[in-house]
Design an enzyme around this catalytic site. Structure first.
Site, PDB file in Angstrom:
ATOM      1  N   THR A 215       0.940  -0.556  -0.027  1.00  0.00           N
ATOM      2  CA  THR A 215      -0.166   0.292   0.256  1.00  0.00           C
ATOM      3  C   THR A 215       0.718   1.183   0.152  1.00  0.00           C
ATOM      4  O   THR A 215       0.742   2.047  -0.697  1.00  0.00           O
ATOM      5  CB  THR A 215      -0.598   0.103   1.077  1.00  0.00           C
ATOM      6  OG1 THR A 215      -1.784  -1.487   1.126  1.00  0.00           O
ATOM      7  CG2 THR A 215      -1.697   1.638   1.254  1.00  0.00           C
ATOM      8  N   GLU A 238      -9.133  -2.966   1.476  1.00  0.00           N
ATOM      9  CA  GLU A 238      -8.227  -2.778   2.415  1.00  0.00           C
ATOM     10  C   GLU A 238      -7.953  -1.490   3.521  1.00  0.00           C
ATOM     11  O   GLU A 238      -8.373  -1.595   4.626  1.00  0.00           O
ATOM     12  CB  GLU A 238      -6.687  -3.067   2.661  1.00  0.00           C
ATOM     13  CG  GLU A 238      -5.525  -3.641   3.625  1.00  0.00           C
ATOM     14  CD  GLU A 238      -4.272  -4.219   3.174  1.00  0.00           C
ATOM     15  OE1 GLU A 238      -4.215  -5.093   4.181  1.00  0.00           O
ATOM     16  OE2 GLU A 238      -3.940  -3.543   2.756  1.00  0.00           O
ATOM     17  N   GLN A 361      -0.930 -10.206  -2.913  1.00  0.00           N
ATOM     18  CA  GLN A 361      -0.796 -11.022  -1.996  1.00  0.00           C
ATOM     19  C   GLN A 361       0.563 -12.371  -2.662  1.00  0.00           C
ATOM     20  O   GLN A 361       0.258 -12.729  -3.683  1.00  0.00           O
ATOM     21  CB  GLN A 361      -1.513 -11.381  -0.798  1.00  0.00           C
ATOM     22  CG  GLN A 361      -1.518 -10.247  -0.403  1.00  0.00           C
ATOM     23  CD  GLN A 361      -2.022 -10.974   0.778  1.00  0.00           C
ATOM     24  OE1 GLN A 361      -1.906 -11.883   1.005  1.00  0.00           O
ATOM     25  NE2 GLN A 361      -2.286 -10.125   2.311  1.00  0.00           N
ATOM     26  N   ARG A 380       0.290 -15.832  -5.370  1.00  0.00           N
ATOM     27  CA  ARG A 380      -1.082 -16.710  -4.403  1.00  0.00           C
ATOM     28  C   ARG A 380      -1.965 -16.690  -5.586  1.00  0.00           C
ATOM     29  O   ARG A 380      -2.670 -15.640  -6.258  1.00  0.00           O
ATOM     30  CB  ARG A 380      -1.137 -15.323  -3.211  1.00  0.00           C
ATOM     31  CG  ARG A 380      -1.672 -16.656  -2.220  1.00  0.00           C
ATOM     32  CD  ARG A 380      -2.346 -16.124  -1.073  1.00  0.00           C
ATOM     33  NE  ARG A 380      -2.961 -16.032  -0.152  1.00  0.00           N
ATOM     34  CZ  ARG A 380      -3.171 -15.443   1.018  1.00  0.00           C
ATOM     35  NH1 ARG A 380      -2.418 -14.293   1.478  1.00  0.00           N
ATOM     36  NH2 ARG A 380      -4.418 -16.093   2.043  1.00  0.00           N
ATOM     37  N   GLU A 381      -2.632 -17.585  -4.767  1.00  0.00           N
ATOM     38  CA  GLU A 381      -3.697 -18.224  -5.591  1.00  0.00           C
ATOM     39  C   GLU A 381      -4.206 -18.780  -7.402  1.00  0.00           C
ATOM     40  O   GLU A 381      -5.086 -19.113  -7.383  1.00  0.00           O
ATOM     41  CB  GLU A 381      -5.301 -17.366  -5.198  1.00  0.00           C
ATOM     42  CG  GLU A 381      -4.328 -17.595  -3.543  1.00  0.00           C
ATOM     43  CD  GLU A 381      -5.870 -16.892  -2.736  1.00  0.00           C
ATOM     44  OE1 GLU A 381      -6.728 -17.515  -2.454  1.00  0.00           O
ATOM     45  OE2 GLU A 381      -6.415 -15.558  -3.588  1.00  0.00           O
TER      46      GLU A 381
END
Length: 458
Positions: A215, A238, A361, A380-381
């Site tokens: 951020t 966020e 992320q 990620r993912e």
């Protein structure tokens, strides 16, 4: 009333089908542009379904073969019989204007789809048991569907048209470049050298482990672009907008302690600096949307509105895994949801022709390595993120892992950050070093400490 709600032209449909029956090249012209459901009259729909099937399987098309195909499909009577087919061939002399006829037919179909879709939306909007967000998602989907259907060879260009557009873009880069930066400035000269600034239509992924500074870095990028006169839209899933404002105040002011700002224990001088910083920041063309439940459909709708007003040169999304995923598809896993959101972010960049910076992320794999240096495989993912992105940058701070130096450069880790450009579809990859203060509110060019320079001087 029925004619108004169901715009169609049966004569036009008959002319198109007649051309396809008597001209050997007609189906080549319309096969990729029309589908059976685009024909309003049931008999015409059946005839075109047979024609399309024959075209795709390489069968010869004429009055006899089409009649046999319809018979084999059991739809000859529904298509008007042999007499109906013969009548179609008598409606047209040639396929000279077939492409224009197909475009008109497509337009009528899109109008029917629009009317039908809007009627359903009206019913959903009036039904208070239906979630309002779901109605808005349906609205966005209808808009996407209609825009997709309405495109009739809009993107098909011959080499002459493509080269003209390419040269026009080249001339724009030459005219608008500033020290080699042709896109949106990043605020870091080494990053600008690698990317020439964030480029229109590119999806730029910035990925890191939690608490590394995603951020903070994104806010630096937004501030740098705003200071360069670029309109920036920040979608923060966020953090609340005011918390972003706190960080920007600390970045803009000469000397505000972030801890003092957070606790309210500001000195009179810090309060004065905050007031002056707020005045300067309020002039920047930066907007923030901090709706915690936003998804990619909301972001697209909002960004399109800002773009229509000339207020969208850069989009920053913080961050991918927090985007609310809504889809008509059931039983999707998380990886599929993230893949869809990533794809929508890329399409948004391409559609609006602006750079999109999407934070993401990394998984824990990088923390198992000796120096904790991240790699592309740590995204990620979803592997779709890497596939969709034009630029993938991995944020890394060795001090987070109590490492005294950065292995590759040997620089001391205190106040050191790295942006590892791991993928760059249209340019070079490499490492970009930057400096930051303890609170990560000020980010700038990295200059090694004097002690390090003297130690490593030849």
């Amino acid at each position: 009333m029925s004619e108004i709600l169901n715009p169609h032209d049966s004569d036009l449909e008959a002319v198109i089908l007649g051309a396809c029956l008597i001209e050997t090249t007609a189906m080549v012209t319309v096969a990729d542009a029309l589908r059976p459901e685009m024909f309003y009259q049931d008999s015409h729909r059946e005839v075109f379904a047979a024609l399309l099937s024959m075209h795709h399987t390489g069968k010869k098309i004429d009055l006899i073969t089409v009649k046999n195909e319809l018979s084999a499909r059991g739809t000859l009577d529904a298509a008007g019989g042999a007499y109906g087919l013969t009548q179609l061939t008598m409606r047209v002399a040639s396929s000279a204007h077939l492409e224009q006829h197909a475009a008109i037919l497509l337009g009528l179909y899109v109008r029917r789809e629009m009317i039908c879709g809007l009627h359903k939306l009206l019913a959903s909007a009036a039904d208070e048991s239906v979630d309002l967000d779901e109605v808005l998602v349906q609205l966005h989907r209808l808009s996407d569907h209609l825009e997709g259907e309405a495109a009739f060879n809009d993107y098909l260009r011959d080499m002459d048209q493509l080269m003209l557009a390419t040269l026009k873009q080249m001339d724009a880069r030459v005219a608008n470049n500033c020290n080699g930066v042709t896109g949106v400035p990043t605020g870091l000269s080494d990053l600008d050298k690698l990317t020439a600034g964030w480029q229109p239509g590119d999806l730029n992924i910035i990925a890191a482990r939690p608490s590394v500074g995603k951020t903070a870095f994104a806010l630096h990028l937004a501030l740098a672009a705003g200071r360069a006169g670029k309109h920036v839209v920040v979608y923060s899933l966020e953090m609340q907008g005011e918390r972003l404002g706190d960080r920007w105040l600390c970045a803009q002011a000469a000397d505000i302690n972030a801890g003092h700002l957070r606790t309210g224990l500001l000195t009179a001088d810090e309060q004065h600096q905050a007031l002056e910083a707020a005045r300067e920041l309020s002039r920047l063309p930066v907007c923030v949307d901090d709706n915690p439940k936003m998804g990619m459909d909301h972001i697209r709708s909002s960004a399109r509105l800002q773009k229509s007003k000339g207020r969208c040169d850069l989009i920053v999304i913080d961050y991918l895994q927090l985007c609310e995923m809504k889809s008509e598809q059931k039983n999707r896993n998380r990886e599929q949801e993230v893949a869809e959101a990533s794809r929508k972010a890329k399409l948004l960049a391409k559609e609006l022709n602006v750079p999109v910076v999407l934070l993401c992320q990394l998984n824990r794999e990088c923390e198992l390595r000796g120096d904790r240096r991240p790699a592309l495989s740590d995204l990620r993912e979803s592997g779709a993120i890497e596939q969709d992105a034009d630029v993938v940058s991995l944020l890394y701070r060795p001090a987070v892992y109590n490492l005294p130096t950065e292995r590759k450069s040997g620089y001391p880790s205190e106040g050191l950050g790295m942006l590892i450009l791991a993928k760059h579809r249209n340019g070079e990859t490499g490492d970009v070093y930057f400096s930051h203060n303890t609170s990560l509110t000020k980010i700038g060019e990295y200059v090694p400490p004097m002690e390090w320079l003297m130690k490593h001087a030849k």
